[in-house]
Design a protein around this motif. Sequence first.
Motif, PDB file in Angstrom:
ATOM      1  N   THR A 117       0.922  -1.120   0.032  1.00 38.72           N
ATOM      2  CA  THR A 117       0.088  -0.185  -0.137  1.00 38.72           C
ATOM      3  C   THR A 117       0.826   1.175   0.039  1.00 38.72           C
ATOM      4  O   THR A 117       0.442   2.488  -0.047  1.00 38.72           O
TER       5      THR A 117
ATOM      6  N   GLN B 274     -13.727   2.355   4.993  1.00 39.99           N
ATOM      7  CA  GLN B 274     -13.484   1.246   4.900  1.00 39.99           C
ATOM      8  C   GLN B 274     -13.027   0.649   6.474  1.00 39.99           C
ATOM      9  O   GLN B 274     -11.980   1.280   6.839  1.00 39.99           O
TER      10      GLN B 274
ATOM     11  N   THR C 262      -4.445  -3.615   2.976  1.00 40.48           N
ATOM     12  CA  THR C 262      -5.300  -3.457   2.133  1.00 40.48           C
ATOM     13  C   THR C 262      -5.709  -1.990   2.433  1.00 40.48           C
ATOM     14  O   THR C 262      -6.130  -1.332   3.331  1.00 40.48           O
TER      15      THR C 262
ATOM     16  N   SER D  97      -7.698   1.335  -0.133  1.00 39.14           N
ATOM     17  CA  SER D  97      -8.555   1.596  -1.371  1.00 39.14           C
ATOM     18  C   SER D  97      -8.692   3.226  -1.152  1.00 39.14           C
ATOM     19  O   SER D  97      -9.457   3.530  -0.277  1.00 39.14           O
TER      20      SER D  97
ATOM     21  N   SER E 133     -10.267   5.064  -2.877  1.00 41.22           N
ATOM     22  CA  SER E 133     -11.685   5.392  -3.098  1.00 41.22           C
ATOM     23  C   SER E 133     -12.734   5.487  -2.047  1.00 41.22           C
ATOM     24  O   SER E 133     -13.883   5.952  -2.048  1.00 41.22           O
TER      25      SER E 133
END
Length: 195
Positions: free
Chosen positions: A83, A134, A141, A143, A145
């Motif tokens: 990441t 999230q 992990t 993201s 978005s």
Amino acid sequence: MRNEVVQGFSPAGRATGSTGRPKGLHYVLAMMLACASPLFAQSPPARATATIGGKTVTVQYSAPSVRGRKIFGDRGLLSRDPTYPAWRAGANAATLFKTEGAIDVGGLTVPAGNYTLYVWVKDPEQWDLIISKQTGQWGLTYSASADLGRVKMTMSRPPAPVEALKYTLTDKGGGAGELRIEWEQHVATVPIHVK
């Protein structure tokens, strides 16, 4: 039945304890636990909590240690994470950020609820705090978005190197507070205000 078999078992030449079990079994189990403990303790679970303006704010994270490694920058430990340059701001599972009420974090409105914290560390001397919607994911992990938003952090140096990652939440009175992250040669802060 199994209990009877274990209690009745006593290999020739071995002393047994009052339970009928070999005395050495306790020793072996104790040694296994002693050897395993440092592995689990490398990034122990930790928590920072404060009540700011009557609202409880909590950060739940795993606290890795420097242990002589380079952490930030090119070829640093974090640069190996998939990441990177978004860092999970801890170790193991993603870092949980929970607020009981709506707050402002460095100019970003954060409604009551659970979030995940990441830190953008592309420039090790200027961090951005990332608050993600999230939750529940493993720390590797990420993201973009799912970002609620990002805010600049105020950077400084600690008086001495900080071995284990440390979060501090502080109530400064009048509905104001501060989130502070310390690790290695870095201290990053961001103001919090209750809405």
